[in-house]
Structures are given as structure tokens and as C-alpha cells.
Design a protein around this motif. Structure first.
Motif, mmCIF file in Angstrom:
data_model
loop_
_atom_site.group_PDB
_atom_site.id
_atom_site.type_symbol
_atom_site.label_atom_id
_atom_site.label_comp_id
_atom_site.label_asym_id
_atom_site.label_seq_id
_atom_site.Cartn_x
_atom_site.Cartn_y
_atom_site.Cartn_z
ATOM 1 N N HIS A 1 0.841 -1.198 0.000
ATOM 2 C CA HIS A 1 0.000 0.000 0.000
ATOM 3 C C HIS A 1 0.884 1.258 0.000
ATOM 4 O O HIS A 1 1.953 1.273 0.624
ATOM 5 C CB HIS A 1 -0.899 -0.001 1.234
ATOM 6 C CG HIS A 1 -1.976 1.034 1.198
ATOM 7 N ND1 HIS A 1 -1.749 2.356 1.507
ATOM 8 C CD2 HIS A 1 -3.296 0.950 0.882
ATOM 9 C CE1 HIS A 1 -2.863 3.047 1.389
ATOM 10 N NE2 HIS A 1 -3.824 2.211 1.020
ATOM 11 N N PRO A 2 0.469 2.325 -0.676
ATOM 12 C CA PRO A 2 1.278 3.553 -0.717
ATOM 13 C C PRO A 2 1.659 4.091 0.660
ATOM 14 O O PRO A 2 2.736 4.671 0.824
ATOM 15 C CB PRO A 2 0.373 4.538 -1.463
ATOM 16 C CG PRO A 2 -0.458 3.676 -2.356
ATOM 17 C CD PRO A 2 -0.698 2.421 -1.573
ATOM 18 N N MET A 3 0.809 3.867 1.667
ATOM 19 C CA MET A 3 1.120 4.371 3.007
ATOM 20 C C MET A 3 2.192 3.552 3.708
ATOM 21 O O MET A 3 2.664 3.931 4.790
ATOM 22 C CB MET A 3 -0.154 4.401 3.860
ATOM 23 C CG MET A 3 -1.186 5.404 3.394
ATOM 24 S SD MET A 3 -2.627 5.490 4.475
ATOM 25 C CE MET A 3 -1.927 6.294 5.917
ATOM 26 N N LEU A 4 2.591 2.428 3.107
ATOM 27 C CA LEU A 4 3.643 1.592 3.680
ATOM 28 C C LEU A 4 4.962 1.737 2.938
ATOM 29 O O LEU A 4 5.958 1.116 3.311
ATOM 30 C CB LEU A 4 3.207 0.121 3.668
ATOM 31 C CG LEU A 4 1.980 -0.219 4.515
ATOM 32 C CD1 LEU A 4 1.567 -1.671 4.295
ATOM 33 C CD2 LEU A 4 2.233 0.040 5.991
ATOM 34 N N ARG A 5 4.976 2.556 1.900
ATOM 35 C CA ARG A 5 6.180 2.717 1.096
ATOM 36 C C ARG A 5 7.058 3.825 1.656
ATOM 37 O O ARG A 5 6.584 4.870 2.070
ATOM 38 C CB ARG A 5 5.805 3.027 -0.351
ATOM 39 C CG ARG A 5 4.987 1.923 -1.022
ATOM 40 C CD ARG A 5 4.458 2.368 -2.368
ATOM 41 N NE ARG A 5 3.491 1.395 -2.904
ATOM 42 C CZ ARG A 5 2.714 1.647 -3.945
ATOM 43 N NH1 ARG A 5 2.763 2.821 -4.566
ATOM 44 N NH2 ARG A 5 1.865 0.715 -4.362
ATOM 45 N N GLN B 1 -1.359 11.382 11.834
ATOM 46 C CA GLN B 1 -0.368 11.238 12.902
ATOM 47 C C GLN B 1 -0.985 11.491 14.277
ATOM 48 O O GLN B 1 -0.674 10.790 15.243
ATOM 49 C CB GLN B 1 0.800 12.190 12.637
ATOM 50 C CG GLN B 1 1.636 11.784 11.437
ATOM 51 C CD GLN B 1 2.602 12.864 10.998
ATOM 52 O OE1 GLN B 1 2.322 14.054 11.131
ATOM 53 N NE2 GLN B 1 3.743 12.450 10.467
ATOM 54 N N LYS B 2 -1.871 12.473 14.361
ATOM 55 C CA LYS B 2 -2.551 12.729 15.629
ATOM 56 C C LYS B 2 -3.389 11.528 16.041
ATOM 57 O O LYS B 2 -3.456 11.172 17.223
ATOM 58 C CB LYS B 2 -3.445 13.962 15.501
ATOM 59 C CG LYS B 2 -2.708 15.280 15.424
ATOM 60 C CD LYS B 2 -3.696 16.434 15.302
ATOM 61 C CE LYS B 2 -2.973 17.769 15.232
ATOM 62 N NZ LYS B 2 -3.932 18.895 15.061
ATOM 63 N N ARG B 3 -4.028 10.906 15.058
ATOM 64 C CA ARG B 3 -4.882 9.755 15.362
ATOM 65 C C ARG B 3 -4.102 8.646 16.033
ATOM 66 O O ARG B 3 -4.604 7.981 16.944
ATOM 67 C CB ARG B 3 -5.540 9.252 14.073
ATOM 68 C CG ARG B 3 -6.452 8.054 14.290
ATOM 69 C CD ARG B 3 -7.030 7.543 12.980
ATOM 70 N NE ARG B 3 -7.956 6.445 13.224
ATOM 71 C CZ ARG B 3 -8.512 5.707 12.276
ATOM 72 N NH1 ARG B 3 -8.251 5.956 11.003
ATOM 73 N NH2 ARG B 3 -9.323 4.716 12.597
ATOM 74 N N TRP B 4 -2.847 8.437 15.607
ATOM 75 C CA TRP B 4 -2.058 7.334 16.143
ATOM 76 C C TRP B 4 -1.051 7.771 17.191
ATOM 77 O O TRP B 4 -0.213 6.983 17.630
ATOM 78 C CB TRP B 4 -1.353 6.604 14.990
ATOM 79 C CG TRP B 4 -2.352 5.988 14.067
ATOM 80 C CD1 TRP B 4 -2.658 6.372 12.790
ATOM 81 C CD2 TRP B 4 -3.227 4.899 14.370
ATOM 82 N NE1 TRP B 4 -3.662 5.599 12.281
ATOM 83 C CE2 TRP B 4 -4.039 4.678 13.221
ATOM 84 C CE3 TRP B 4 -3.429 4.099 15.491
ATOM 85 C CZ2 TRP B 4 -5.018 3.691 13.178
ATOM 86 C CZ3 TRP B 4 -4.402 3.113 15.440
ATOM 87 C CH2 TRP B 4 -5.174 2.907 14.291
ATOM 88 N N PRO C 1 5.946 4.943 10.599
ATOM 89 C CA PRO C 1 5.086 4.444 11.683
ATOM 90 C C PRO C 1 3.968 3.532 11.211
ATOM 91 O O PRO C 1 3.505 2.664 11.975
ATOM 92 C CB PRO C 1 4.506 5.733 12.300
ATOM 93 C CG PRO C 1 5.485 6.794 11.940
ATOM 94 C CD PRO C 1 6.011 6.407 10.592
ATOM 95 N N ASN C 2 3.542 3.689 9.950
ATOM 96 C CA ASN C 2 2.458 2.847 9.421
ATOM 97 C C ASN C 2 2.887 1.394 9.277
ATOM 98 O O ASN C 2 2.046 0.500 9.120
ATOM 99 C CB ASN C 2 2.000 3.361 8.056
ATOM 100 C CG ASN C 2 1.520 4.794 8.105
ATOM 101 O OD1 ASN C 2 1.047 5.261 9.129
ATOM 102 N ND2 ASN C 2 1.645 5.498 6.985
#
Length: 327
Positions: free
Chosen positions: A220-224, A272-275, A303-304
Motif C-alpha cells: 500500500h502507498p502508506m507503507l512505502r 499522525q494525531k490519530r495514532w 510508523p504505518n
């Protein structure tokens, strides 16, 4: 020490109540009462009377524990502030695998040094700190098998000769290697267990061990990241808390509180605030000072890549070391 919930993640974006709102003391008393009824049904009339204390308040004097002990056949233990392991009469406890003990890799079993002077490379071959979730995988019935256990976090003040007075890349590597998971082999001789040294199964999985991301989130793009443009190759596992076993004989270790290791940006975005990725988070472990991937301002997708369930095959040390199951 009470937790500062203002600095924790806020992942519930719905209008539903939070866990803190539904876990008030009155509700916990109700849950204890339900538990007492369930166990009473399991053990029958003998347990019904002795477990009534489960629904009582905190000032009940521990009647629930003593009552459950009577129901299943052991004498309860009185509460005491002593620095030792206490077990019921007729039971025994023995130390099998302490922080710094060799994991059992043949030809690589460095001795533990009480002054904290073991190297980062030594720590990668020794028991990590703060054992948590664990599971036993039998090899020969109940007399021999593999114990797999988590090392959730570290006390850097004890891990290094001068604690955190100075801070170096070597100290960061040692801290990372004291996290993760151990696979050790045990055998029983009569009533005594011992660790098999060396063992062909012995293995350490640390915060520096290469992992393969699998499942629907892989790639997923958020893991790259710049270091991993594929979004499928994660480096390490840490803050390993709960665990499980699969029907096919592998170990599952669960990463929690991953945000505590990342230094956040001055102005975190909504994700980022969510996590809980905030400025100042990295001050506890200080990994970001020598491992830039833990600086979320520079590597916002890193962080993802944590907070997943990691699968490890304890009986195949040559297998891909852990898979992050992104399900």
C-alpha cells in the motif's frame, strides 16, 4: 503511575464511547460478577459460594482469589510486598531464561555481564528484556519443545554501563536487539526443566530483523518509504505484547504502542494525531537520534509499518524471519 491519555493515540474517530468511558469501576464490578457466575457454573456448587467475592468491591480482602483456589484445589496466597516469586503449596517455580541468558545459537553464546558492558551484537544472541506473551510448541510430547516469548520493552538505565548519560549508535542497536522475540529449546527431566544449549532451533528476532509484509495491506502507498519503495520489506519488530498460536504451528506476536518510539513533527497531520505521533514522543528511547526511520518528520510512512501482528515459524530458523500479517 497514571497514564497521560492526552499523549496517547486517539484512533476512535466515531461518535461511539471510548474504552475509558465504558470501563468505569461500576462496570468492572458488574463484569466480575458475571465472571463469578460463569466460573460457579463451571465448577458447580462447590465454587458457587466461594466465588461470591468476585463481585465484591476492592476492599473485599481478595476473597475471590482464595475462593477460586479452594475450588480448583490449591491454597490461596496471601498478599505481600516481597521481592520474590511465591507459588501455592505443592507448586514450584524455577528460572529458565533471564535477560542476558544465551539464546542457544551454536558457537555464539556470549556470557551475560552484570555491568551492562555486553555489546549490541552480544544482545542479539541473548534473551531480551521484559518477557511478555509466550507459547510452548511441543516437539516430543510434553517433555521437549520450543518456548517462544516476547521481549516487550527495555530499561536503558540498566542496559548500558552508564545508562543514557551518553547516547550512541551502538546503544541504539543494543536497545533494539533487547526488544523482539526469542525462540529457545527446553527439555524436562523428571520435575525439572532446562534450556537446551546449543539448539538448532535457537533464534532471536529483534527490532532490526528483516520482515516480509503480507496480506491485503502489503505494498500500500502508506507503507512505502524511500528505503523500501515496494512497501513490503519491514525492518524489525518491537513493543511485542500479546501473542497467539496458529493451527499450523506458528507463533503470532502483536506490536503495541508503536507510536512511543517515533519522534513526531512539530505540527502532526490528522493521521499522525490519530495514532499518537507527536513531537517529544521519541524522548524516551531516543532511537530517532541515530536511526532516522524513527523520525516521523523525515519518514512519515515509517510508523504505518508497525502495530501489526507478526508471524514466526519457530521450527524453521532458516525461514523468512517473521511476517507482518497485514490483515
Amino acid at each position: 503511575m497514571a497514564k497521560n491519555f492526552d499523549r496517547m493515540e486517539d484512533s476512535n474517530l466515531s461518535a461511539n464511547p471510548t474504552i475509558h468511558e465504558v470501563s468505569d469501576p461500576a462496570r468492572r464490578v458488574l463484569v466480575r460478577g458475571g465472571l463469578a457466575a460463569a466460573v460457579a457454573g463451571l465448577f458447580g456448587p462447590l465454587a458457587a459460594g466461594s466465588l461470591a467475592g468476585c463481585a465484591s468491591t476492592a476492599g473485599s480482602g481478595g476473597g475471590a482469589v482464595a475462593g477460586l483456589g479452594r475450588a480448583i484445589g490449591f491454597k490461596g496466597i496471601a498478599m505481600a510486598a516481597v521481592d520474590q516469586v511465591v507459588v501455592p503449596e505443592g507448586y514450584s517455580a524455577q528460572v529458565l531464561y533471564r535477560w542476558g541468558d544465551p539464546t542457544g545459537v551454536a558457537g555464539s553464546m556470549p556470557a551475560f555481564k552484570t555491568d551492562g558492558s555486553n555489546s549490541a551484537d552480544d544482545q542479539a544472541l541473548q534473551a531480551g528484556m521484559h518477557h511478555d506473551g509466550m507459547a510452548f510448541f511441543p516437539i516430543e510430547g510434553s517433555n521437549r519443545g520450543l518456548l517462544v516469548l516476547n521481549h516487550e520493552y527495555v530499561d536503558d538505565g540498566l542496559l548500558h554501563v552508564d545508562g543514557m548519560k551518553t547516547w550512541t549508535p551502538e546503544k541504539v542497536r543494543k536497545s533494539m536487539n533487547a526488544h523482539g522475540v526469542s525462540v529457545i529449546e527446553l527439555q524436562r527431566d523428571g520435575a525439572k526443566w532446562s534450556q537446551v544449549l546449543p539448539s538448532r532451533f535457537a533464534r532471536r528476532v529483534t527490532a532490526l530483523t528483516p520482515m516480509t509484509l503480507s496480506g491485503p495491506a502489503a505494498g500500500h502507498p502508506m507503507l512505502r518509504t524511500a528505503a523500501d519503495p515496494s512497501g513490503t520489506q519491514v525492518l524489525g519488530t518491537y513493543n511485542n505484547c500479546s501473542n497467539g498460536q496458529t493451527p499450523w504451528g506458528t507463533y503470532l506476536t502483536c506490536e503495541e504502542n508503536f507510536a512511543d518510539y517515533f519522534e513526531g513533527p512539530e505540527s502532526p497531520d490528522a493521521h499522525q494525531k490519530r495514532w499518537g505521533i507527536r513531537k517529544g514522543n521519541g524522548a524516551k528511547y531516543r532511537w530517532h537520534e541515530h536511526e532516522p526511520r524513527f523520525d516521523a518528520a523525515k519518514n512519515p510512512n515509517e510508523p504505518n509499518r508497525y502495530g501489526w501482528v507478526v508471524e514466526i515459524d519457530p521450527q524453521d530458523p532458516a525461514s523468512v524471519t517473521g511476517e507482518e500479517v497485514a490483515a
